[in-house]
Design a protein around this motif. Structure first.
Motif, PDB file in Angstrom:
ATOM      1  N   ALA A  69       0.785  -1.132  -0.136  1.00 22.21           N
ATOM      2  CA  ALA A  69      -0.046  -0.017  -0.039  1.00 22.21           C
ATOM      3  C   ALA A  69       0.833   1.161  -0.100  1.00 22.21           C
ATOM      4  N   PRO A  70       0.390   2.311  -0.807  1.00 18.32           N
ATOM      5  CA  PRO A  70       1.037   3.399  -0.732  1.00 18.32           C
ATOM      6  C   PRO A  70       1.434   4.044   0.615  1.00 18.32           C
ATOM      7  N   LYS A  71       2.659   4.508   1.091  1.00 19.74           N
ATOM      8  CA  LYS A  71       2.793   5.188   2.360  1.00 19.74           C
ATOM      9  C   LYS A  71       2.586   6.559   2.264  1.00 19.74           C
ATOM     10  N   ILE A  72       1.426   7.291   2.844  1.00 22.37           N
ATOM     11  CA  ILE A  72       1.014   8.432   2.963  1.00 22.37           C
ATOM     12  C   ILE A  72       1.715   9.274   3.927  1.00 22.37           C
ATOM     13  N   GLU A  73       2.462  10.104   3.472  1.00 18.45           N
ATOM     14  CA  GLU A  73       3.499  11.050   4.568  1.00 18.45           C
ATOM     15  C   GLU A  73       3.148  12.204   4.924  1.00 18.45           C
ATOM     16  N   GLY A  74       2.013  12.699   4.188  1.00 22.88           N
ATOM     17  CA  GLY A  74       1.524  14.179   4.591  1.00 22.88           C
ATOM     18  C   GLY A  74      -0.006  14.342   4.514  1.00 22.88           C
ATOM     19  N   LEU A  75      -0.580  15.376   4.893  1.00 21.27           N
ATOM     20  CA  LEU A  75      -1.701  15.616   4.819  1.00 21.27           C
ATOM     21  C   LEU A  75      -1.905  17.134   4.490  1.00 21.27           C
ATOM     22  N   GLY A  76      -2.684  17.374   3.278  1.00 22.37           N
ATOM     23  CA  GLY A  76      -2.667  18.582   2.967  1.00 22.37           C
ATOM     24  C   GLY A  76      -3.939  19.226   2.871  1.00 22.37           C
ATOM     25  N   VAL A  77      -4.017  20.478   3.167  1.00 20.12           N
ATOM     26  CA  VAL A  77      -5.279  21.422   3.291  1.00 20.12           C
ATOM     27  C   VAL A  77      -5.281  22.315   2.073  1.00 20.12           C
ATOM     28  N   SER A  78      -6.327  22.514   1.246  1.00 23.78           N
ATOM     29  CA  SER A  78      -6.548  23.625   0.352  1.00 23.78           C
ATOM     30  C   SER A  78      -7.934  24.210   0.693  1.00 23.78           C
ATOM     31  N   LEU A 100       3.395  14.254   8.534  1.00 20.36           N
ATOM     32  CA  LEU A 100       2.691  13.010   9.506  1.00 20.36           C
ATOM     33  C   LEU A 100       4.156  12.503  10.231  1.00 20.36           C
ATOM     34  N   ASP A 101       3.973  12.358  11.499  1.00 22.21           N
ATOM     35  CA  ASP A 101       5.185  11.575  12.217  1.00 22.21           C
ATOM     36  C   ASP A 101       5.312  10.102  11.813  1.00 22.21           C
ATOM     37  N   GLY A 102       4.183   9.623  11.835  1.00 26.89           N
ATOM     38  CA  GLY A 102       4.107   8.029  11.124  1.00 26.89           C
ATOM     39  C   GLY A 102       3.124   7.987  10.073  1.00 26.89           C
ATOM     40  N   TYR A 103       3.534   7.342   8.983  1.00 25.58           N
ATOM     41  CA  TYR A 103       2.837   7.171   7.888  1.00 25.58           C
ATOM     42  C   TYR A 103       1.358   6.748   8.094  1.00 25.58           C
ATOM     43  N   ALA A 104       0.579   6.978   7.132  1.00 26.82           N
ATOM     44  CA  ALA A 104      -0.796   6.530   6.999  1.00 26.82           C
ATOM     45  C   ALA A 104      -0.795   5.652   5.625  1.00 26.82           C
TER      46      ALA A 104
END
Length: 420
Positions: A69-78, A100-104
């Protein structure tokens, strides 16, 4: 050996069943569909899981798809500039990415639930394919030490009375529309970073974009949350998956053109890759009383169902399973009585209450101090990072989000540290 029945084969039900099975309990799992029916059926959710929830899976060695599964390292807001879509495509007022401190990760529940169900059966668990009714549970409550209801839809949910003090909304607050797609391009502003994208369109709704692993490999999820009766509330009655995707893209072109720009070549992952619906966020009494006097304990979204605007459903399900599993094992051979059931739910509510409070706040129009906070995150990376990590631990929002004075003090502190 204690006998436990788990009704419902979603994130929480399967996680509990497999966890109890590994501890030597005699577990029966009841599902209304076979693993193959789940795998070849329609998508069920968007399920982006953050570090703590993923760790519960690792602890039980159920993280079968972590390497794929892709490792989600950030969360963006627009945030779209209010009203900017009146004359043409919307413009962005705010755009940032928190780390993110730990990936999602997001693993399509069709992949995970089918795989976990097969694992449960292979390990000797009793798997019963049957859509349980209240009458069935009346019988089972007499033959099992504990019955857990983890089927979040259908007549079984009606056994659990709504808790009005914890349920401020009686109607759905968003109309939901999901598309799983292949062919989405990268975000040019942040190349090389896999992120969940939260696009807020004031007064209209939200679009979430997230990478995932589905039945056909790497994909992305396009997820609209529309304010009921508004311009995004157009998916009701759309049965054709192609029409559903076409509507999704039309709305993206108008309200979030920066996301549409990378979606011009997308196609659905499969014929079951769309989902639409709505439900009222509800907290229920955790104990269900059967006609024959037996008691059953509600699990995860049977008893705490939040709107998916904060992406907490599968996270909460994983956390509920971990809390219940610990309570069952600690109980030893003592009876699973009403007092134990209430204490077990309260243990879960310790974390779930923060999710419910935050989610309900995000469904309402944002007050000025929240707008200031989201705006400041564009200038101050620590603010963006903290907001992003709140998706993993929503209890942290108590410290800087709800109270205007705490928000102001926090921003002053971060700004001062930056200036120093």
């Amino acid at each position: 050996m204690r006998k436990i029945l788990v009704v419902g084969a979603g994130q929480s039900g399967l996680q509990i069943a497999l966890g109890l099975q590994s501890q030597g309990y005699e577990v029966t799992l009841m599902s209304n569909r076979t693993a193959d029916e789940i795998r070849t059926g329609r998508v069920m959710s968007t399920q982006c899981m953050f570090h703590t929830a993923l760790q519960h899976e690792r602890d039980l060695q159920l993280n079968f798809w972590e390497s794929q599964a892709p490792k989600i390292e950030g969360l963006g807001v627009s945030v779209a500039a209010p009203g900017s879509w009146a004359e043409g495509p919307a413009a962005r007022a705010i755009d940032w990415l928190g780390r993110l401190d730990g990936y999602a990760q997001s693993v399509d529940q069709r992949v995970k639930m089918a795989g976990w169900m097969e694992t449960f059966a292979q390990r000797g668990g009793q798997l019963v394919i049957h859509g349980a009714a209240v009458g069935d549970l009346d019988y089972f409550a007499r033959t099992y030490d504990l019955v857990l209801v983890a089927a979040g839809k259908g007549e079984l949910v009606q056994m659990f009375a709504r808790d009005p003090e914890r349920s401020p909304y009686s109607e759905p607050q968003r109309a939901l529309a999901v598309s799983y797609v292949h062919g989405l391009g990268p975000r040019p502003e942040h190349p090389g970073t896999e992120g969940v994208r939260c696009n807020l369109v004031p007064g209209v709704g939200e679009l979430f974009v997230m990478p995932c692993l589905t039945t056909s490999g790497r994909a992305d999820i396009l997820f609209w949350e529309g304010i009921p009766g508004g311009p995004l509330d157009v998916f009701n009655g759309v049965k054709d998956p192609a029409e559903h995707l076409s509507l999704t893209l039309e709305l993206m072109e108008r309200y979030v053109p920066w996301e549409y720009a990378r979606a011009t070549k997308v196609e659905l992952t499969d014929a079951g890759g769309t989902l639409a619906g709505r439900y009222a966020p509800t907290v229920r009494n955790p104990i269900g009383r059967l006609p024959g006097g037996g008691l059953v304990l509600g699990v995860a979204d049977v008893v705490v169902a939040n709107d998916p605007i904060t992406g907490q459903g599968s996270n909460s399900a994983s956390k509920c399973a971990a809390a219940y599993l610990a309570s069952i094992v600690e109980r030893g051979d003592k009876p699973f009585d009403e007092e134990w059931m209430r204490a077990t739910f309260d243990r879960y509510w310790d974390t779930a209450q923060h999710v419910t409070k935050w989610t309900n706040a995000m469904l309402a129009p944002p007050p000025e101090h929240i707008l200031n906070l989201i705006g400041a995150a564009g200038e101050l990376q620590p603010v963006a990072d903290r907001f992003a990590n709140g998706f993993n631990d929503p209890s942290d929002f108590e410290n800087f989000f709800y109270d205007p004075e705490k928000t102001q003090a926090y921003l002053a502190d971060v700004s001062g540290a930056g200036a120093a």
